[in-house]
Design an enzyme around this catalytic site. Structure first.
Site, PDB file in Angstrom:
ATOM      1  N   ASN A  72       0.842  -1.188   0.000  1.00 30.51           N
ATOM      2  CA  ASN A  72       0.000   0.000   0.000  1.00 30.51           C
ATOM      3  C   ASN A  72       0.882   1.244   0.000  1.00 30.51           C
ATOM      4  O   ASN A  72       1.254   1.767   1.036  1.00 30.51           O
ATOM      5  CB  ASN A  72      -0.921  -0.010   1.229  1.00 30.51           C
ATOM      6  CG  ASN A  72      -1.936   1.108   1.172  1.00 30.51           C
ATOM      7  OD1 ASN A  72      -1.727   2.112   0.501  1.00 30.51           O
ATOM      8  ND2 ASN A  72      -3.038   0.940   1.893  1.00 30.51           N
ATOM      9  N   ASP A  73       1.204   1.695  -1.214  1.00 30.92           N
ATOM     10  CA  ASP A  73       2.018   2.897  -1.419  1.00 30.92           C
ATOM     11  C   ASP A  73       1.613   4.080  -0.556  1.00 30.92           C
ATOM     12  O   ASP A  73       2.406   4.992  -0.322  1.00 30.92           O
ATOM     13  CB  ASP A  73       1.811   3.400  -2.855  1.00 30.92           C
ATOM     14  CG  ASP A  73       2.717   2.719  -3.834  1.00 30.92           C
ATOM     15  OD1 ASP A  73       2.188   2.275  -4.851  1.00 30.92           O
ATOM     16  OD2 ASP A  73       3.929   2.659  -3.574  1.00 30.92           O
ATOM     17  N   CYS A  74       0.361   4.108  -0.186  1.00 32.12           N
ATOM     18  CA  CYS A  74      -0.205   5.303   0.437  1.00 32.12           C
ATOM     19  C   CYS A  74      -0.280   5.207   1.949  1.00 32.12           C
ATOM     20  O   CYS A  74      -0.750   6.127   2.604  1.00 32.12           O
ATOM     21  CB  CYS A  74      -1.585   5.587  -0.140  1.00 32.12           C
ATOM     22  SG  CYS A  74      -1.488   6.000  -1.885  1.00 32.12           S
TER      23      CYS A  74
END
Lengths: 817, 817
Positions: free
Chosen positions: B487-489
């Site tokens: 999850n890049d975010c």
């Protein structure tokens, strides 16, 4: 293909305006709104965009460069009357108007159009000290029957970061957020997170509807030329969630015959403290917006703000007013050139219709040079700018090539090693002190590389700039060029064969071989300025030391910088000559001729005159002076980007206007007023009104480049507005042609005007005094003597000593052969 | 606002096509042309662009994202008949057609339209092993009178570097260059300098005229919807110098009643050796272009190339063909999902109608995962990709997050420290070996960080990936998250309050505190895969060592990773829980549930089942499974970008489709076929044909994100095509729902299908064999036993041992309760 007789506009000097009479100019002709950080670019049909301080990181409205149709996107007003609909400013709807006019003024633009007996007007401006664009819109029923009109405003929000907005769609199609409150449409994308700013669009009237969702307003696959809402005559009251948030007001306006109504639209920007951001969870604090809106809540209030702006500009332009026998000269010098100087000072090379506003910060060399046409207008801003630039200088005297306007820190991505950069700080500083007498700038403590733990006086910064040249000399004792000198595109240490590489940031050369004659001339010129400054400030010993280096440089130029008929341009990374008769192409360059002659080199031995004759013979065209000749027909990796352009364009033998004033000054210094004025008249746009169709660019401002003799369309101008040409042309015209030149002791009067000018008249504010100078030209065979009477009293010299005068004075100058 | 009943298209499975029946789809519905480096994106009205290998640095044609009108710019054909004119593919002209159809097929798109008794057709494709788009265009007179038509082609060249093309106008408005030769229009911008490639646009017929200058073709301030040349019915024969070069052929076509004609257009790309670039000074070498053109010089030749392409795809898709009681399942699995897998494999996340093609290279984690749905199709390409990815691994086992497709080198601008990256290499490699049996990939010598002086076997790279997790454990013995995991975010070490900062590249946390349960699950899952691989390759001792680390990780998850009803998501930089009932928002996340259960964690003690029940209760919606709940209503700098999105969008409680298959697999592993298939049917686009208007995105491919329950429009899909959802969904459906799963020993048959499916049929090529598998489902209360008969012979287990079989075989499988 071009109808060369077509004109699209004309000057209205009484109103300080340029009047554009067609929405179909050869390219969009723009104006700039705003002087204090909040800026708008506005074309002659309302296209363009708005930003706060930084056009990359704080873009308010969305604009698509190089678009189809050209210049689509801006502040639009759609008027619908029965089954007809049109755009107030002529576009984006294609409806032909009965009448159209756009007036670009000083910081405002007014559109007037007529259609179906409706006269509509919009006056767009950024009030002083205001973070908003204000549009006064009026509609008048000039016909005999009642009109029931629908008026729709339209603008499209940019999601703040203009680069991300145009590239990162997997994110930004999901982030758009708006709020609607009465007649105010708020744009609050990312306000939830790290932004403490929002934008809004307000009108001072009750709405018949609104739209905040672009797709809803336009309709599927429709354009700004045919929005479905305008066709339907009814807004959709759409609420944007993601995709493309816009702001559109719908107003119903009934007008009896002869009736006129006016409205005020405000498109503004607010910043809030972190703790004040929210009125309640999810609801933004609208207090600052409402305060801003209240300032322009009526047409009267808005009109007063416009009047204040106009007065501000009148006073600014009143600081130097010239009258010559040549009205084109006066138009440029009194109005448009100074106006452009303000714009270049404010924006450097960041945001125009050619500069996309996301690529560049404030250039070090650009910004220093931009001050020389602007210092007399707002010296306190120049002081701040010079110190900001100084703070990006590194401890070794080198400079970051650019800095970011929001942080004022050097841009590490671009870096430095453009070896002409450092010395421009001397030019801007000395020019500032000569104008203002404010030597205190030299004592300011300024950090190196924005590091507060390592500071020196600004004087010390200048000293290090000087030493940076001294410490970076090549095999011939000439200055090393580094990545490039003033000519960004002469990349002698790059050797690039990879198209994905930047010419400006790639460096392969050992960087201790390639040398620049342009920097040599620059060093002699501004090195001497620094030496004089040393003397002015009690650093006599340093002055002596500096002069030794300058003398050495003069010798190096004498010995290694002369090619027989003109000055060499450079030595490349292998030690070979650039800009020599030996070269098959690129035999002669303009920069070293201009800078060596401006530096006084070759004045005593005839080389300066020879160099100017060579310029006249090889580089001068009907449209200005070309950068070099012959054009490069092939790419040469040892020369870099200059040889990458098609012949006749940009640095490859285009007319790169910025350097033309150097020749104009050089000719004036050599006492050749005819050539000097001739070159000026080829360059200065106010002289070129009959070439509007050929030139394409705005006929009221300078462009960076005019296509040269080798191009497909010689005379075609590109990259208008943001060019050092503006300040240099003004500087050359006022200080060298008219010869009104601030010096440390006072104001020198040394005109170099042609014999067929019988005189000139200059009103000049200088420090505490305001001089009304009348010059009578009695010199029929060259100007050899200048007599100056001030208030009836004759001066010993042609310098009006600043210390003696304040208040208003009459100066009579007589030029004698 | 949405008419939910509207349909814009339907599947035509017999022809492997999706048929679009309106040019006004809710968003442009696109297809991809080309498999081997030359790629085109083409919308259902011909919009889009073309590039060679790298959509940033080798862009052939210009496209404007987020444009107004939507999707303007592409390969256009204008047909003019008397005073009428229209666009062959329905746009950009607004003319209403009598009939319109677009068929997106496997690597080709065909438009058919009717207007004024003219039936026009254009079939667009990139032939195999060809650096060109080919368009077969036919016009047929279906009426009773003679037709004298004018046909105009149109496309706009991009000046190669798509980023520079869209930003650097002060340069690129001066660089455009073309050459015209017969019916071929060449684009040679920058060929003079560092480029050794040009493009061209050819038609196999004599021209009535041409245009290469956009402004000339369109006319002043006109758009692609109303070009002046089409209105005038006559090309201007314009020659572009700078500004915007285009290519437009003008053809006059006379058709008697019933007459039909066809033409072949070729838009191609050629690279030349430096010494062969020029035919003569200034004239490009056209030999390679003419050779390419000659291959498609007639309709017959072009048609043969199209047939070859279709055959190629039939054979590819024949490697795995399923038949279930559910036709939507079969449509996706047999055709569109595999097709999308090829596209995601080829392009990673670089170029779609949401990915602008200039922002990202090939992602490390993306590209590894993209192989799992593609390995069975073209294993040799997967082998190359895995080794390319391996070569960007650093010596410490960490990975560059992306690499550039032209250089295959790690992207230093983005860097690494996305701590899930390394282990994905184990997944792709083990999956590849299981499919192919090719253990030799492990022995390949592969550099670290593309440094040829520091190499190791690919097996060693996997070992270092494993150790990178072992060497980066946090306070609870769980894996450190670094900048982010999958999850890049979820940026636990960023703490950003500056809107100009990247969440992904800013790091302030000490990075030795924040831990990820998702990586913990991933490590147990793929760590065990690595241990098995060790055993398979004689590294028994290493397997034992690895298993000790894995066991420790299992213990750490048991002890610190369970929140009572579900798995925790993470510990943040202060050691606080993320994804816990303790949190006011973001109480439960999907990723750790999926990865822990897929890893076998909690299967023995009921936690896995509890976690899945929690997902069902808190995250499942009608449109798929949300990433987390409750959505974040405010920005939290300790969580990062996830909390920056409006609730219901993207990672902030959107349905982030990529992770849904993890739950589908988990449910299958827990023997819950009904839930597994239910989740699949909510996600898989072929099931959602009645939601076309709501979803907006292409109804034949997966999108990255579907708006969640908290959004304004739940079910609206965005970011179609380039998503890991494609390969994971295929992998989940075939390997876990249908249960046809390659293993080292052979092909396992372990279906997890609901009791109301009476059986399935799978034809599967696996290594040297081709199995025709019929599954009869007699399990009414869960599948407890699987009997396998091959060629009438019963197997001891449900694995078909690869070593025993080649050629074609009949397999009968019976599922029993």
């Amino acid at each position: 293909m071009i109808d060369s007789t077509t004109k699209y506009g004309h000057f209205d000097n009484d109103n300080y305006e340029y009047v554009i009479t067609s929405p179909f100019t050869p390219s969009p002709w723009i104006n700039y709104l705003g002087n204090d950080g909040f800026h708008g670019l506005i074309s002659n049909t309302g296209g363009g965009y708005t930003f706060f301080r930084d056009p990359k990181f704080r873009r308010l409205t969305r604009y698509r460069y190089n678009n189809v149709p050209v210049d689509t996107g801006g502040r639009y007003f759609y008027i619908s009357d029965g089954d007809d609909a049109w755009s107030l400013a002529g576009r984006p709807m294609d409806t032909v108007l009965d009448n159209y006019e756009c007036r670009h003024g000083m910081g405002y633009t007014r559109f007037t159009s007529n259609k179906n007996d409706i006269e509509a007007q919009a006056t767009c401006f950024v009030p002083l000290h205001t973070t908003a664009e204000v549009y006064i819109v009026s509609l008048e029923n000039k016909g005999a029957v009642n009109k029931q009109l629908n008026l729709f405003s339209f603008l499209e929000w940019c999601l703040w970061n203009a680069e991300d907005d145009a590239t990162n769609f997997q994110r930004n199609l999901s982030t758009g957020e708006v709020e609607i409150s009465g007649s105010t449409l708020f744009h609050k994308t990312e306000f939830r997170e790290r932004r403490n700013h929002y934008a809004f669009y307000h009108v001072n009237r009750e709405l018949a509807g609104f739209d905040t969702c672009r797709d809803s307003f336009l309709g599927p696959y429709r354009g700004m030329h045919n929005p479905i809402v305008v066709e339907n005559k009814q807004a959709n009251n759409s609420h944007a969630h993601g995709f493309a948030p816009i702001a559109s007001h719908h107003l119903k306006i009934d007008l009896a015959p002869g009736e006129k109504t006016s409205l005020v639209f405000v498109m503004g920007y607010c910043e809030l403290d972190q703790e004040d951001k929210w009125a309640s969870p999810g609801v933004i604090n609208k207090v600052p917006a409402n305060e801003l809106i209240a300032r322009f809540s009526s047409t009267e209030k808005a009109q007063a703000a416009l009047d204040e702006l106009k007065l501000y500009w009148r006073e600014l332009l009143n600081k130097c007013v010239v009258k010559t026998p040549d009205s084109a000269f006066d138009t440029s010098i009194n109005i448009w050139n100074q106006y452009q100087n303000m714009v270049t000072f404010n924006l450097s090379r960041s945001a125009s219709f050619y500069e996309s506003g996301i690529g560049r910060g404030m250039g070090f060399r650009d910004s220093n040079q931009d001050t020389i046409g602007f210092t007399h207008m707002v010296p306190e801003k120049v002081r701040e700018r010079i110190l900001d630039l100084s703070a990006t200088q590194k401890a070794d005297g080198s400079a970051f090539h650019q800095y970011q306007p929001l942080t004022k820190k050097g841009n590490a991505n671009i870096g430095g090693n453009f070896n002409d950069d450092p010395m421009w700080l001397v030019l801007s500083t000395c020019n500032y002190i000569k104008e203002t007498g404010d030597f205190s700038i030299l004592d300011e403590l300024v950090p190196f590389n924005n590091d507060e733990t390592n500071s020196g006086t600004h004087f010390e910064h200048l000293h290090r700039a000087f030493n940076h040249v001294v410490n970076n000399l090549g095999p011939h004792g000439l200055p090393l060029i580094g990545r490039a000198d003033w000519n960004d595109c002469l990349n002698l240490n790059c050797f690039s064969t990879d198209p994905n590489e930047s010419f400006q940031t790639t460096q392969r050369g050992a960087s201790d071989v390639a040398e620049s004659l342009m920097i040599a001339g620059q060093f002699v010129l501004y090195g001497e300025e620094f030496a004089i400054l040393c003397e002015q400030t009690g650093h006599e010993e340093l002055a002596v030391t500096c002069r030794k280096h300058i003398d050495k440089m003069r010798e190096a130029v004498d010995k290694h910088g002369w090619d027989g008929e003109w000055f060499l341009r450079a030595y490349d990374a292998k030690g070979n000559k650039v800009g020599s008769v030996e070269n098959p192409e690129g035999k002669i360059f303009i920069e070293s001729q201009g800078f060596c002659v401006m530096a006084g080199l070759g004045h005593d031995n005839g080389r300066a005159a020879l160099a100017m004759d060579a310029v006249a013979e090889h580089l001068v065209t009907d449209y200005g002076i070309m950068l070099q000749q012959p054009a490069f027909s092939e790419y040469d990796k040892y020369l870099g980007e200059i040889s990458s352009y098609p012949p006749g364009y940009k640095e490859n033998a285009g007319i790169f206007c910025h350097n033309n004033p150097w020749i104009i000054i050089s000719e004036a210094m050599l006492n050749n007023p005819t050539r000097s004025l001739d070159y000026f008249s080829k360059l200065c746009p106010s002289y070129l009104q009959d070439k509007q169709a050929l030139r394409r660019s705005e006929p009221y401002v300078y462009s960076q480049m005019v296509a040269g003799a080798d191009s497909a369309m010689p005379g075609q101008a590109k990259n208008s507005w943001l060019t050092g040409t503006a300040s240099w042309s003004y500087y050359a015209a006022v200080q060298y042609i008219l010869g009104i030149r601030p010096e440390y002791e006072g104001l020198r009067i040394a005109p170099c005007i042609p014999s067929d000018w019988d005189g000139i008249h200059v009103k000049r504010q200088f420090r505490d005094a305001y001089y009304d100078i009348s010059v009578v030209n009695k010199a029929e065979n060259g100007i050899n003597k200048i007599n100056v009477l001030i208030d009836g009293e004759e001066l010993a010299d042609n310098i009006i000593p600043y210390a003696k005068y304040s208040g208003r004075h009459q100066v009579i100058v007589t030029l004698v052969s």
